[in-house]
Design a protein around this motif. Structure first.
Motif, mmCIF file in Angstrom:
data_model
loop_
_atom_site.group_PDB
_atom_site.id
_atom_site.type_symbol
_atom_site.label_atom_id
_atom_site.label_comp_id
_atom_site.label_asym_id
_atom_site.label_seq_id
_atom_site.Cartn_x
_atom_site.Cartn_y
_atom_site.Cartn_z
ATOM 1 N N ARG A 249 32.138 -23.132 -10.334
ATOM 2 C CA ARG A 249 33.287 -22.953 -9.426
ATOM 3 C C ARG A 249 34.551 -22.658 -10.216
ATOM 4 O O ARG A 249 34.840 -23.315 -11.211
ATOM 5 N N LEU A 250 35.299 -21.670 -9.717
ATOM 6 C CA LEU A 250 36.619 -21.352 -10.257
ATOM 7 C C LEU A 250 37.622 -21.439 -9.121
ATOM 8 O O LEU A 250 37.312 -21.049 -7.984
ATOM 9 N N GLU A 251 38.801 -21.931 -9.438
ATOM 10 C CA GLU A 251 39.835 -22.110 -8.417
ATOM 11 C C GLU A 251 41.153 -21.500 -8.891
ATOM 12 O O GLU A 251 41.498 -21.585 -10.065
ATOM 13 N N ILE A 252 41.848 -20.876 -7.960
ATOM 14 C CA ILE A 252 43.153 -20.269 -8.221
ATOM 15 C C ILE A 252 44.137 -20.831 -7.210
ATOM 16 O O ILE A 252 43.798 -21.008 -6.034
ATOM 17 N N SER A 253 45.346 -21.073 -7.661
ATOM 18 C CA SER A 253 46.416 -21.523 -6.787
ATOM 19 C C SER A 253 47.593 -20.570 -6.969
ATOM 20 O O SER A 253 48.002 -20.297 -8.094
ATOM 21 N N ALA A 254 48.107 -20.052 -5.869
ATOM 22 C CA ALA A 254 49.233 -19.109 -5.933
ATOM 23 C C ALA A 254 50.284 -19.502 -4.903
ATOM 24 O O ALA A 254 49.943 -19.891 -3.781
ATOM 25 N N SER A 255 51.534 -19.382 -5.280
ATOM 26 C CA SER A 255 52.630 -19.685 -4.362
ATOM 27 C C SER A 255 52.467 -18.864 -3.082
ATOM 28 O O SER A 255 52.045 -17.709 -3.115
ATOM 29 N N VAL A 256 52.827 -19.481 -1.948
ATOM 30 C CA VAL A 256 52.711 -18.768 -0.669
ATOM 31 C C VAL A 256 53.597 -17.525 -0.640
ATOM 32 O O VAL A 256 53.333 -16.604 0.135
ATOM 33 N N THR A 257 54.609 -17.490 -1.491
ATOM 34 C CA THR A 257 55.489 -16.318 -1.529
ATOM 35 C C THR A 257 54.999 -15.249 -2.505
ATOM 36 O O THR A 257 55.550 -14.154 -2.540
ATOM 37 N N ASN A 258 53.960 -15.559 -3.280
ATOM 38 C CA ASN A 258 53.466 -14.611 -4.285
ATOM 39 C C ASN A 258 52.284 -13.820 -3.721
ATOM 40 O O ASN A 258 51.124 -14.063 -4.041
ATOM 41 N N LYS A 259 52.610 -12.869 -2.870
ATOM 42 C CA LYS A 259 51.583 -12.054 -2.195
ATOM 43 C C LYS A 259 50.770 -11.222 -3.188
ATOM 44 O O LYS A 259 49.583 -10.994 -2.994
ATOM 45 N N ALA B 193 46.726 -11.252 -3.558
ATOM 46 C CA ALA B 193 45.941 -10.024 -3.417
ATOM 47 C C ALA B 193 44.988 -9.840 -4.598
ATOM 48 O O ALA B 193 43.853 -9.388 -4.422
ATOM 49 N N VAL B 194 45.430 -10.209 -5.811
ATOM 50 C CA VAL B 194 44.559 -10.132 -6.992
ATOM 51 C C VAL B 194 43.334 -11.009 -6.767
ATOM 52 O O VAL B 194 42.190 -10.583 -6.984
ATOM 53 N N ALA B 195 43.552 -12.249 -6.329
ATOM 54 C CA ALA B 195 42.439 -13.175 -6.098
ATOM 55 C C ALA B 195 41.460 -12.612 -5.072
ATOM 56 O O ALA B 195 40.237 -12.634 -5.281
ATOM 57 N N THR B 196 41.979 -12.080 -3.991
ATOM 58 C CA THR B 196 41.119 -11.524 -2.931
ATOM 59 C C THR B 196 40.330 -10.321 -3.440
ATOM 60 O O THR B 196 39.125 -10.219 -3.201
ATOM 61 N N ARG B 197 40.998 -9.410 -4.164
ATOM 62 C CA ARG B 197 40.303 -8.219 -4.691
ATOM 63 C C ARG B 197 39.213 -8.598 -5.693
ATOM 64 O O ARG B 197 38.235 -7.875 -5.854
ATOM 65 N N ALA B 198 39.380 -9.731 -6.365
ATOM 66 C CA ALA B 198 38.389 -10.171 -7.362
ATOM 67 C C ALA B 198 37.287 -11.022 -6.739
ATOM 68 O O ALA B 198 36.477 -11.616 -7.452
ATOM 69 N N GLY B 199 37.230 -11.087 -5.411
ATOM 70 C CA GLY B 199 36.136 -11.766 -4.735
ATOM 71 C C GLY B 199 36.341 -13.237 -4.470
ATOM 72 O O GLY B 199 35.398 -13.958 -4.135
ATOM 73 N N TYR B 200 37.565 -13.727 -4.580
ATOM 74 C CA TYR B 200 37.859 -15.134 -4.300
ATOM 75 C C TYR B 200 38.114 -15.315 -2.805
ATOM 76 O O TYR B 200 38.627 -14.426 -2.143
ATOM 77 N N THR B 201 37.752 -16.490 -2.300
ATOM 78 C CA THR B 201 37.901 -16.828 -0.892
ATOM 79 C C THR B 201 39.049 -17.813 -0.718
ATOM 80 O O THR B 201 39.129 -18.802 -1.447
ATOM 81 N N GLN B 202 39.903 -17.536 0.257
ATOM 82 C CA GLN B 202 40.989 -18.472 0.532
ATOM 83 C C GLN B 202 40.407 -19.731 1.162
ATOM 84 O O GLN B 202 39.611 -19.659 2.097
ATOM 85 N N HIS C 221 51.368 -23.800 -1.997
ATOM 86 C CA HIS C 221 50.483 -22.830 -2.634
ATOM 87 C C HIS C 221 49.267 -22.561 -1.763
ATOM 88 O O HIS C 221 48.834 -23.426 -1.001
ATOM 89 N N VAL C 222 48.736 -21.358 -1.901
ATOM 90 C CA VAL C 222 47.484 -20.978 -1.270
ATOM 91 C C VAL C 222 46.397 -21.208 -2.315
ATOM 92 O O VAL C 222 46.565 -20.835 -3.476
ATOM 93 N N ARG C 223 45.301 -21.827 -1.914
ATOM 94 C CA ARG C 223 44.202 -22.126 -2.832
ATOM 95 C C ARG C 223 43.028 -21.182 -2.539
ATOM 96 O O ARG C 223 42.644 -20.987 -1.390
ATOM 97 N N PHE C 224 42.493 -20.601 -3.610
ATOM 98 C CA PHE C 224 41.346 -19.696 -3.540
ATOM 99 C C PHE C 224 40.236 -20.253 -4.431
ATOM 100 O O PHE C 224 40.521 -20.932 -5.406
ATOM 101 N N SER C 225 38.995 -19.916 -4.114
ATOM 102 C CA SER C 225 37.899 -20.294 -5.005
ATOM 103 C C SER C 225 36.843 -19.200 -5.017
ATOM 104 O O SER C 225 36.779 -18.347 -4.133
ATOM 105 N N ARG C 226 36.031 -19.293 -6.042
ATOM 106 C CA ARG C 226 34.866 -18.418 -6.151
ATOM 107 C C ARG C 226 33.751 -19.234 -6.781
ATOM 108 O O ARG C 226 33.988 -20.009 -7.710
ATOM 109 N N LEU C 227 32.565 -19.071 -6.268
ATOM 110 C CA LEU C 227 31.386 -19.770 -6.787
ATOM 111 C C LEU C 227 30.512 -18.784 -7.538
ATOM 112 O O LEU C 227 30.518 -17.575 -7.259
ATOM 113 N N ALA C 228 29.725 -19.306 -8.471
ATOM 114 C CA ALA C 228 28.835 -18.463 -9.255
ATOM 115 C C ALA C 228 27.883 -17.675 -8.356
ATOM 116 O O ALA C 228 27.518 -16.547 -8.676
#
Length: 189
Positions: A138-148, A152-161, A178-185
């Motif tokens: 599991r990988l997790e990304i956190s991005a400020s709600v104002t950092n669109k 978008a980078v997280a979404t394009r790389a296959g991460y799920t909000q 922050h908005v939290r995204f994750s991706r599983l193996a």
């Protein structure tokens, strides 16, 4: 944890647009220059630019990343634009939890390198490396709600909000959600 390593390997990771390479002390002047030239841009969404006031501050951060890599609990790669091999930003694998095979990912680019798909390419490369070479689940990304752009980078790389973290970080004296995204193996590549 059979695939998990004792140390993060110091090897170049190549993608379509970028090459990732672990940062070392000799990279400090170039990294400081990149930070200094994008200070206002970076400070919009990140809490640390004001802490990097000289090359020595950057050297200190690089030293800590090198120690983390040696202990296999994190690492920082420079994002080098493939055509020019210019340092464009960084991508960090942090807070590796070996028992849970999980980690967090963060990234940033200098202002003049944005909008070219470099961060997306870097995130895809690092995700592949983390899942296939390090054996993480599991990988997790956190991005400020104002950092669109970061979202978008997280979404394009296959991460799920997954959701929101309220008042996750203090930026410019103000708490930011922050908005939290994750991706599983096992998620599709």
């Amino acid at each position: 944890m059979e695939n998990f390593l004792d140390e993060i390997p110091d090897e170049e990771l190549c993608g379509e647009r970028v090459t990732l390479r672990l940062l070392h002390e000799g990279d400090a002047p170039a990294l400081f220059s990149l930070i200094d030239g994008s200070r206002e841009f970076l400070a919009r969404h990140l809490p640390w630019p004001a802490e990097c006031t000289c090359v020595e501050d950057v050297e200190s951060r690089i030293d800590s990343w090198e120690i983390q890599a040696q202990m296999a609990n994190g690492a920082c790669w420079g994002i080098f634009e493939r055509d020019t091999m210019q340092l464009a930003g960084v991508i960090i694998l942090g807070w590796i939890q070996a028992a849970h095979l999980s980690a967090s990912v963060s990234y940033w680019l200098g202002e003049c390198f944005t909008g070219r798909g470099l961060a997306t390419d870097a995130l895809k490369i690092l995700s592949h490396f983390a899942f296939n070479r390090l054996g993480l689940n599991r990988l997790e990304i956190s991005a400020s709600v104002t950092n669109k752009a970061s979202q978008a980078v997280a979404t394009r790389a296959g991460y799920t909000q997954e959701g929101f973290s309220r008042e996750f970080e203090r930026i410019n004296g103000k708490f930011e959600d922050h908005v939290r995204f994750s991706r599983l193996a096992r998620d599709p590549q």
